[in-house]
Design a protein around this motif. Structure first.
Motif, PDB file in Angstrom:
ATOM      1  N   THR A  97       0.828  -1.201   0.000  1.00 54.33           N
ATOM      2  CA  THR A  97       0.000   0.000   0.000  1.00 54.33           C
ATOM      3  C   THR A  97       0.864   1.253   0.000  1.00 54.33           C
ATOM      4  O   THR A  97       0.610   2.185  -0.764  1.00 54.33           O
ATOM      5  CB  THR A  97      -0.949   0.010   1.220  1.00 54.33           C
ATOM      6  OG1 THR A  97      -1.731  -1.191   1.214  1.00 54.33           O
ATOM      7  CG2 THR A  97      -1.880   1.198   1.179  1.00 54.33           C
ATOM      8  N   SER A  98       1.896   1.281   0.812  1.00 56.38           N
ATOM      9  CA  SER A  98       2.798   2.438   0.842  1.00 56.38           C
ATOM     10  C   SER A  98       3.450   2.647  -0.518  1.00 56.38           C
ATOM     11  O   SER A  98       3.561   3.780  -1.000  1.00 56.38           O
ATOM     12  CB  SER A  98       3.896   2.244   1.891  1.00 56.38           C
ATOM     13  OG  SER A  98       3.359   2.280   3.169  1.00 56.38           O
ATOM     14  N   LYS A  99       3.866   1.576  -1.133  1.00 52.89           N
ATOM     15  CA  LYS A  99       4.506   1.649  -2.447  1.00 52.89           C
ATOM     16  C   LYS A  99       3.537   2.211  -3.481  1.00 52.89           C
ATOM     17  O   LYS A  99       3.888   3.063  -4.287  1.00 52.89           O
ATOM     18  CB  LYS A  99       4.985   0.250  -2.853  1.00 52.89           C
ATOM     19  CG  LYS A  99       5.835   0.210  -4.076  1.00 52.89           C
ATOM     20  CD  LYS A  99       6.353  -1.199  -4.284  1.00 52.89           C
ATOM     21  CE  LYS A  99       7.139  -1.299  -5.560  1.00 52.89           C
ATOM     22  NZ  LYS A  99       7.669  -2.651  -5.782  1.00 52.89           N
ATOM     23  N   LYS A 100       2.293   1.759  -3.429  1.00 53.78           N
ATOM     24  CA  LYS A 100       1.282   2.241  -4.379  1.00 53.78           C
ATOM     25  C   LYS A 100       0.920   3.701  -4.117  1.00 53.78           C
ATOM     26  O   LYS A 100       0.660   4.455  -5.046  1.00 53.78           O
ATOM     27  CB  LYS A 100       0.052   1.344  -4.347  1.00 53.78           C
ATOM     28  CG  LYS A 100       0.331  -0.035  -4.907  1.00 53.78           C
ATOM     29  CD  LYS A 100      -0.942  -0.725  -5.293  1.00 53.78           C
ATOM     30  CE  LYS A 100      -0.661  -2.109  -5.828  1.00 53.78           C
ATOM     31  NZ  LYS A 100      -0.077  -2.103  -7.148  1.00 53.78           N
ATOM     32  N   ILE A 101       0.907   4.116  -2.861  1.00 49.71           N
ATOM     33  CA  ILE A 101       0.650   5.518  -2.531  1.00 49.71           C
ATOM     34  C   ILE A 101       1.763   6.400  -3.105  1.00 49.71           C
ATOM     35  O   ILE A 101       1.489   7.448  -3.683  1.00 49.71           O
ATOM     36  CB  ILE A 101       0.525   5.710  -1.000  1.00 49.71           C
ATOM     37  CG1 ILE A 101      -0.792   5.112  -0.519  1.00 49.71           C
ATOM     38  CG2 ILE A 101       0.614   7.189  -0.628  1.00 49.71           C
ATOM     39  CD1 ILE A 101      -0.939   5.067   0.979  1.00 49.71           C
TER      40      ILE A 101
ATOM     41  N   HIS B  65       5.008   8.780   8.738  1.00 49.51           N
ATOM     42  CA  HIS B  65       4.153   9.339   7.694  1.00 49.51           C
ATOM     43  C   HIS B  65       4.962   9.505   6.419  1.00 49.51           C
ATOM     44  O   HIS B  65       6.182   9.647   6.473  1.00 49.51           O
ATOM     45  CB  HIS B  65       3.599  10.712   8.117  1.00 49.51           C
ATOM     46  CG  HIS B  65       2.641  10.625   9.239  1.00 49.51           C
ATOM     47  ND1 HIS B  65       3.050  10.648  10.555  1.00 49.51           N
ATOM     48  CD2 HIS B  65       1.301  10.489   9.261  1.00 49.51           C
ATOM     49  CE1 HIS B  65       1.983  10.536  11.333  1.00 49.51           C
ATOM     50  NE2 HIS B  65       0.911  10.439  10.579  1.00 49.51           N
ATOM     51  N   LEU B  66       4.266   9.496   5.304  1.00 50.45           N
ATOM     52  CA  LEU B  66       4.884   9.833   4.025  1.00 50.45           C
ATOM     53  C   LEU B  66       4.539  11.289   3.766  1.00 50.45           C
ATOM     54  O   LEU B  66       3.366  11.654   3.786  1.00 50.45           O
ATOM     55  CB  LEU B  66       4.323   8.951   2.906  1.00 50.45           C
ATOM     56  CG  LEU B  66       4.479   7.447   3.076  1.00 50.45           C
ATOM     57  CD1 LEU B  66       3.763   6.713   1.951  1.00 50.45           C
ATOM     58  CD2 LEU B  66       5.935   7.049   3.113  1.00 50.45           C
TER      59      LEU B  66
ATOM     60  N   THR C 179       0.469  11.386   4.396  1.00 50.50           N
ATOM     61  CA  THR C 179      -0.295  10.152   4.560  1.00 50.50           C
ATOM     62  C   THR C 179       0.412   9.267   5.579  1.00 50.50           C
ATOM     63  O   THR C 179       1.599   9.434   5.840  1.00 50.50           O
ATOM     64  CB  THR C 179      -0.431   9.365   3.239  1.00 50.50           C
ATOM     65  OG1 THR C 179       0.845   8.854   2.869  1.00 50.50           O
ATOM     66  CG2 THR C 179      -0.991  10.220   2.126  1.00 50.50           C
ATOM     67  N   SER C 180      -0.311   8.327   6.103  1.00 51.52           N
ATOM     68  CA  SER C 180       0.288   7.353   7.009  1.00 51.52           C
ATOM     69  C   SER C 180       1.218   6.445   6.213  1.00 51.52           C
ATOM     70  O   SER C 180       0.919   6.073   5.084  1.00 51.52           O
ATOM     71  CB  SER C 180      -0.807   6.525   7.669  1.00 51.52           C
ATOM     72  OG  SER C 180      -0.239   5.486   8.418  1.00 51.52           O
ATOM     73  N   ALA C 181       2.327   6.066   6.801  1.00 54.50           N
ATOM     74  CA  ALA C 181       3.263   5.166   6.128  1.00 54.50           C
ATOM     75  C   ALA C 181       2.803   3.719   6.221  1.00 54.50           C
ATOM     76  O   ALA C 181       3.281   2.870   5.484  1.00 54.50           O
ATOM     77  CB  ALA C 181       4.650   5.313   6.714  1.00 54.50           C
TER      78      ALA C 181
END
Length: 70
Positions: free
Chosen positions: A6-10, A27-28, A40-42
């Motif tokens: 999910t983080s990678k896709k965000i 967070h990102l 966003t949340s990491a």
């Protein structure tokens, strides 16, 4: 989808809209060349995380664009 996926896709989604990842911790944090900031949340584990992030991106870009035209 795992939290890492999910983080990678965000990150991929934000980059597609012109944002650049400036910090990654809990967070990102992304910055846009026009001045917008996206946080966003990491470790998103929500099945709607990508849709919510895309919505936030569109709001940021829309509000920034309308501020430039005034």
């Amino acid at each position: 989808m795992s939290k890492h996926d999910t983080s990678k896709k965000i990150i991929e989604l934000a980059v597609r809209y012109g944002f650049k990842l400036v910090r990654r911790n809990k967070h990102l944090i992304f910055k846009h060349a026009l001045g917008g900031t996206l946080v966003t949340s990491a470790t998103c584990n929500d099945r709607r995380a990508l849709k919510n992030v895309e919505s936030n991106i569109k709001q940021i870009l829309s509000s920034h664009d309308s501020n430039h035209h005034n």
